[in-house]
Design an enzyme around this catalytic site. Sequence first.
Site, PDB file in Angstrom:
ATOM      1  N   ASP A 156      42.881  71.190  39.641  1.00 53.68           N
ATOM      2  CA  ASP A 156      43.693  70.044  39.243  1.00 53.68           C
ATOM      3  C   ASP A 156      43.281  69.569  37.841  1.00 53.68           C
ATOM      4  OD1 ASP A 156      45.307  67.448  39.986  1.00 53.68           O
ATOM      5  OD2 ASP A 156      43.328  66.726  39.398  1.00 53.68           O
ATOM      6  N   GLU A 187      46.674  74.931  42.877  1.00 50.94           N
ATOM      7  CA  GLU A 187      45.573  74.307  42.131  1.00 50.94           C
ATOM      8  C   GLU A 187      44.252  75.021  42.419  1.00 50.94           C
ATOM      9  OE1 GLU A 187      46.922  69.704  41.420  1.00 50.94           O
ATOM     10  OE2 GLU A 187      45.920  70.156  43.295  1.00 50.94           O
TER      11      GLU A 187
END
Lengths: 247, 247
Positions: B69, B139
């Site tokens: 992320d 992610e």
Amino acid sequence: MHRAVRRFINIFKRKSEKDKRLITAIKTIVGSKPFNLELYRLAIKHSSVAKHNSQGLRESNERLEYLGDAILGAAVADYLFKTFPFKEEGFLTEIRSRIVNRESLNNIGKRIGLNQVVEYDQKKKGKLSHKSLYGDTLEAIVGAVYLDKGYSYCKHFIIDKLIIPYLNIDEVIKSNPNYKSKIIEWSQKENKDVKFEIISVKNEKHHREFTAQVFVDNEPLGKGFGHSKKKAEQDAAQKSCELLDLD
Amino acid sequence: MHRAVRRFINIFKRKSEKDKRLITAIKTIVGSKPFNLELYRLAIKHSSVAKHNSQGLRESNERLEYLGDAILGAAVADYLFKTFPFKEEGFLTEIRSRIVNRESLNNIGKRIGLNQVVEYDQKKKGKLSHKSLYGDTLEAIVGAVYLDKGYSYCKHFIIDKLIIPYLNIDEVIKSNPNYKSKIIEWSQKENKDVKFEIISVKNEKHHREFTAQVFVDNEPLGKGFGHSKKKAEQDAAQKSCELLDLD
């Protein structure tokens, strides 16, 4: 020499002096000379002294701050990931947000001496320095270092020159979490509406006692108390975190 | 051969087949073979099938997701910074948040075929895939690529293999902003309390009309209307953004 020519040379000399001071400052802060000085000239320019360029863009450090904020987030994420191999994601996220918050960055910015280099409107000094003038400039410098020297160099700059010397990670871990932002983060993730309301104020002899209530999708959740609205909300948020099992 | 030995060999073979499929999938998605396969094995493991290891940590992709992320945020920040040299920080921040939001990442994750590789509890399929199973896995893969191949490779993977092929930036720019999150972001930055309240509901013939009000530090700001609570709040948030001059 013609007076105008001399004046021009003087202006040029003064600028060079200023650049020299900047180069020395950057060398001290970052650990090596800038390749592209222009990036750092921009990084220390607060929007209060920015002028519009020919493209209509205000030439301030705000774009570099946006970039630096993201790079800082990545470098600290990487550092915590590797430093705490047996800690779960929630812990890493929480500690990261405590490290890169405004207050913490503003402190680091002050301590590395950004008050000596940042350019801003002196008339707004009190207002700006109370906010995040140094933290914002710090992020902009990170953005400049990233563009100037690449990710790997910049990551070491962040960890070895900004974080490790100025933050005690053990103390950061022990400090109180911000439960309110935790609840807000959770609500965004779960697509819930969350409200913080002060539902009562008791006037005691020497102080007032506030009662805050957290509502999730209009249903009451944790209730908290405190001598200020903020404390009552923080307490209500903490109790809500417990009820929701967010650790 | 002893039956137990044969069974062991079969288990081993099956595992190898699984690894081979994973290697092929990663090669297709990422563009080159994994150096450290273990990272990708972990990246595709949703917490619903994770087991605790000897250190008490649940071995799922959540840590890699946290890391990915942050790296995704940095790479997209860099990309937008360089793609839009004359746009201000507010624009870059807003477009970035539209690119890396859950819905958008979940779509990309599905489109690159993560549904073929992610491991999760099949009993929870409906629930998980409605949320962000693929976006979260995406992610985690980004986190794995970053650790496996470094920042520079990972940045090109993100921009050239994930963003450019699957997102039309012009359309992203034209799409509606999320004013509510803009207000919340602003309030956190400015240290203000913000509340969204539904202050009235009118029952019309065929529908209901909600009125929402934004309060900042308990002072009313923008008021908005809509056929759902969400729409009324979005409208109130938009009007508040205008009043606050947030663009």
